[in-house]
Write an enzyme that holds these catalytic residues in place. Structure first.
Site, PDB file in Angstrom:
ATOM      1  N   TYR A   1       0.838  -1.209   0.000  1.00  0.00           N
ATOM      2  CA  TYR A   1       0.000   0.000   0.000  1.00  0.00           C
ATOM      3  C   TYR A   1       0.873   1.259   0.000  1.00  0.00           C
ATOM      4  O   TYR A   1       0.642   2.181  -0.771  1.00  0.00           O
ATOM      5  CB  TYR A   1      -0.923  -0.026   1.215  1.00  0.00           C
ATOM      6  CG  TYR A   1      -1.942   1.091   1.249  1.00  0.00           C
ATOM      7  CD1 TYR A   1      -3.027   1.097   0.370  1.00  0.00           C
ATOM      8  CD2 TYR A   1      -1.831   2.137   2.161  1.00  0.00           C
ATOM      9  CE1 TYR A   1      -3.976   2.116   0.410  1.00  0.00           C
ATOM     10  CE2 TYR A   1      -2.771   3.157   2.204  1.00  0.00           C
ATOM     11  CZ  TYR A   1      -3.843   3.146   1.333  1.00  0.00           C
ATOM     12  OH  TYR A   1      -4.781   4.154   1.373  1.00  0.00           O
TER      13      TYR A   1
ATOM     14  N   LYS B   1       0.933   4.226  -3.030  1.00  0.00           N
ATOM     15  CA  LYS B   1       0.531   5.626  -2.819  1.00  0.00           C
ATOM     16  C   LYS B   1       1.735   6.571  -2.995  1.00  0.00           C
ATOM     17  O   LYS B   1       1.572   7.701  -3.457  1.00  0.00           O
ATOM     18  CB  LYS B   1      -0.105   5.797  -1.435  1.00  0.00           C
ATOM     19  CG  LYS B   1      -1.452   5.073  -1.283  1.00  0.00           C
ATOM     20  CD  LYS B   1      -2.549   5.634  -2.182  1.00  0.00           C
ATOM     21  CE  LYS B   1      -3.932   5.093  -1.801  1.00  0.00           C
ATOM     22  NZ  LYS B   1      -5.018   5.622  -2.633  1.00  0.00           N
TER      23      LYS B   1
HETATM   24  N1  LIG Z   1     -10.070   5.065   5.055  1.00  0.00           N
HETATM   25  C1  LIG Z   1      -8.856   5.511   5.321  1.00  0.00           C
HETATM   26  O1  LIG Z   1      -8.419   5.569   6.507  1.00  0.00           O
HETATM   27  C2  LIG Z   1      -7.970   6.019   4.205  1.00  0.00           C
HETATM   28  C3  LIG Z   1      -6.749   6.621   4.572  1.00  0.00           C
HETATM   29  C4  LIG Z   1      -5.915   7.115   3.566  1.00  0.00           C
HETATM   30  C5  LIG Z   1      -6.313   7.015   2.238  1.00  0.00           C
HETATM   31  N2  LIG Z   1      -7.495   6.415   1.898  1.00  0.00           N
HETATM   32  C6  LIG Z   1      -7.857   6.349   0.485  1.00  0.00           C
HETATM   33  O2  LIG Z   1      -9.150   6.878   0.306  1.00  0.00           O
HETATM   34  C7  LIG Z   1      -9.770   6.293  -0.858  1.00  0.00           C
HETATM   35  C8  LIG Z   1     -11.164   5.812  -0.499  1.00  0.00           C
HETATM   36  O3  LIG Z   1     -11.034   4.787   0.477  1.00  0.00           O
HETATM   37  P1  LIG Z   1     -12.175   4.400   1.522  1.00  0.00           P
HETATM   38  O4  LIG Z   1     -11.587   4.547   2.864  1.00  0.00           O
HETATM   39  O5  LIG Z   1     -13.448   5.084   1.177  1.00  0.00           O
HETATM   40  O6  LIG Z   1     -12.235   2.837   1.232  1.00  0.00           O
HETATM   41  P2  LIG Z   1     -13.423   1.830   0.893  1.00  0.00           P
HETATM   42  O7  LIG Z   1     -14.623   2.131   1.712  1.00  0.00           O
HETATM   43  O8  LIG Z   1     -12.793   0.484   0.969  1.00  0.00           O
HETATM   44  O9  LIG Z   1     -13.769   2.193  -0.613  1.00  0.00           O
HETATM   45  C9  LIG Z   1     -12.863   1.918  -1.654  1.00  0.00           C
HETATM   46  C10 LIG Z   1     -13.564   2.244  -2.958  1.00  0.00           C
HETATM   47  O10 LIG Z   1     -12.672   1.969  -4.044  1.00  0.00           O
HETATM   48  C11 LIG Z   1     -13.362   1.130  -4.966  1.00  0.00           C
HETATM   49  N3  LIG Z   1     -12.473   0.306  -5.785  1.00  0.00           N
HETATM   50  C12 LIG Z   1     -11.579  -0.632  -5.381  1.00  0.00           C
HETATM   51  N4  LIG Z   1     -10.990  -1.195  -6.446  1.00  0.00           N
HETATM   52  C13 LIG Z   1     -11.525  -0.599  -7.547  1.00  0.00           C
HETATM   53  C14 LIG Z   1     -11.330  -0.732  -8.942  1.00  0.00           C
HETATM   54  N5  LIG Z   1     -10.467  -1.626  -9.466  1.00  0.00           N
HETATM   55  N6  LIG Z   1     -12.042   0.057  -9.783  1.00  0.00           N
HETATM   56  C15 LIG Z   1     -12.929   0.957  -9.296  1.00  0.00           C
HETATM   57  N7  LIG Z   1     -13.184   1.110  -7.984  1.00  0.00           N
HETATM   58  C16 LIG Z   1     -12.480   0.351  -7.129  1.00  0.00           C
HETATM   59  C17 LIG Z   1     -14.274   0.282  -4.104  1.00  0.00           C
HETATM   60  O11 LIG Z   1     -15.255  -0.339  -4.914  1.00  0.00           O
HETATM   61  P3  LIG Z   1     -15.886  -1.804  -4.525  1.00  0.00           P
HETATM   62  O12 LIG Z   1     -16.941  -1.519  -3.497  1.00  0.00           O
HETATM   63  O13 LIG Z   1     -16.400  -2.293  -5.828  1.00  0.00           O
HETATM   64  O14 LIG Z   1     -14.752  -2.624  -3.977  1.00  0.00           O
HETATM   65  C18 LIG Z   1     -14.815   1.377  -3.188  1.00  0.00           C
HETATM   66  O15 LIG Z   1     -15.795   2.127  -3.847  1.00  0.00           O
HETATM   67  C19 LIG Z   1      -8.806   5.179  -1.306  1.00  0.00           C
HETATM   68  O16 LIG Z   1      -8.014   5.630  -2.373  1.00  0.00           O
HETATM   69  C20 LIG Z   1      -7.946   4.944  -0.068  1.00  0.00           C
HETATM   70  O17 LIG Z   1      -6.692   4.397  -0.407  1.00  0.00           O
HETATM   71  C21 LIG Z   1      -8.329   5.930   2.862  1.00  0.00           C
END
Ligand SMILES: NC(=O)c1ccc[n+]([C@@H]2O[C@H](COP(=O)([O-])OP(=O)(O)OC[C@H]3O[C@@H](n4cnc5c(N)ncnc54)[C@H](OP(=O)(O)O)[C@@H]3O)[C@@H](O)[C@H]2O)c1
Length: 226
Positions: free
Chosen positions: A148, A152
């Site tokens: 990861y 990033k």
């Molecule tokens: N939550 C945190 O603490 C955190 C911290 C730092 C950065 N982020 C970043 O924030 C962003 C959103 O994350 P989140 O926390 O909302 O996570 P999440 O709830 O797991 O959502 C991830 C999203 O990405 C989609 N996705 C995964 N693989 C994909 C693909 N091949 N094509 C299109 N969509 C895809 C998922 O779709 P499906 O439902 O179909 O799997 C879901 O809609 C990500 O980039 C993550 O790395 C999150």
């Protein structure tokens, strides 16, 4: 009416972005892998159009860009992300590492390559790459999470190069850290609510200018060292 294209809009931070922009009267191009199952996304009131999109599928990304040829895109939010397996040193799954790169690193660049003219023809011309502080080399004090972190960190390198390459077109490109957020990825014990993260990011996005291109921002608006 301004418009925004969001990837991974069916849940978590992407869904909250879609809800927030729709409430404010924006046209929302909401992309997800399974629109049929995206109940909360479909329930949003306002000008929201759903598209089926897996960001690792190059043909589909190109096809969507052609479908939307007449739609300028004010803001592209490359939100879709995948943590990958939480494997440590000695356990790395190299195929999964490649897959994680396809989503977190190549996906955002592929989106920008295909939607660059949609962005260039809009008023706002802004790309927001949802990165992570885990991709900051400076902030890494605990090690591990090779897959990861590297996906990033590489996304941040993509942001920086895009900011230079697209300057002539007036396109601003930034990386953002949404905080450690209560989503499926962040876990329910995470300290930041989805609402707090997205309202902070919306404030940041509203005030970003061309001067900020190539920067890495926290959701509170402060900058994060690479
Ligand atoms: N939550 C945190 O603490 C955190 C911290 C730092 C950065 N982020 C970043 O924030 C962003 C959103 O994350 P989140 O926390 O909302 O996570 P999440 O709830 O797991 O959502 C991830 C999203 O990405 C989609 N996705 C995964 N693989 C994909 C693909 N091949 N094509 C299109 N969509 C895809 C998922 O779709 P499906 O439902 O179909 O799997 C879901 O809609 C990500 O980039 C993550 O790395 C999150």
């Amino acid at each position: 009416m301004p418009n925004v294209l969001i990837t991974g809009a069916n849940k978590g931070i992407g869904l909250a972005f879609a809800q927030s922009f729709a409430v404010d009267g924006w046209k929302v191009h909401a992309c997800c892998r399974q629109p049929d199952k995206a109940k909360e996304l479909k329930a949003i009131e306002g000008d929201v159009v759903l598209y089926k999109l897996d960001v690792s599928d190059g043909l589909r990304v190109a096809g969507l860009a052609r479908e939307m040829i007449d739609d300028p895109i004010d803001i592209l939010i490359n939100n879709a992300g995948y943590f990958g397996p939480r494997l440590e040193f000695g356990e790395i799954d190299y195929d999964d590492w490649t897959y994680t790169f396809q989503i977190n690193t190549m996906g955002p660049l592929r989106m920008v390559e295909n939607f660059v003219e949609h962005l260039a023809s809009s008023d706002r011309k802004l790309v927001v790459n949802v990165s992570s502080k885990m991709g900051s080399l400076n902030a890494n004090e605990t090690g591990g999470q090779y897959v990861y972190r590297s996906s990033k960190a590489a996304l941040n390198a993509v942001t920086k190069s895009l900011s230079i390459d697209l300057k002539d077109k007036g396109i601003t490109v930034i990386s953002v850290h949404p905080g450690h957020v209560q989503t499926d990825m962040g876990g329910e014990e995470a300290p930041v609510t989805i609402g707090k993260s997205v309202s902070g990011l919306r404030k940041l996005i509203a005030k970003v200018t061309e001067e900020d291109t190539g920067q890495f921002f926290d959701f509170d608006g402060s900058t994060i060292p690479w």
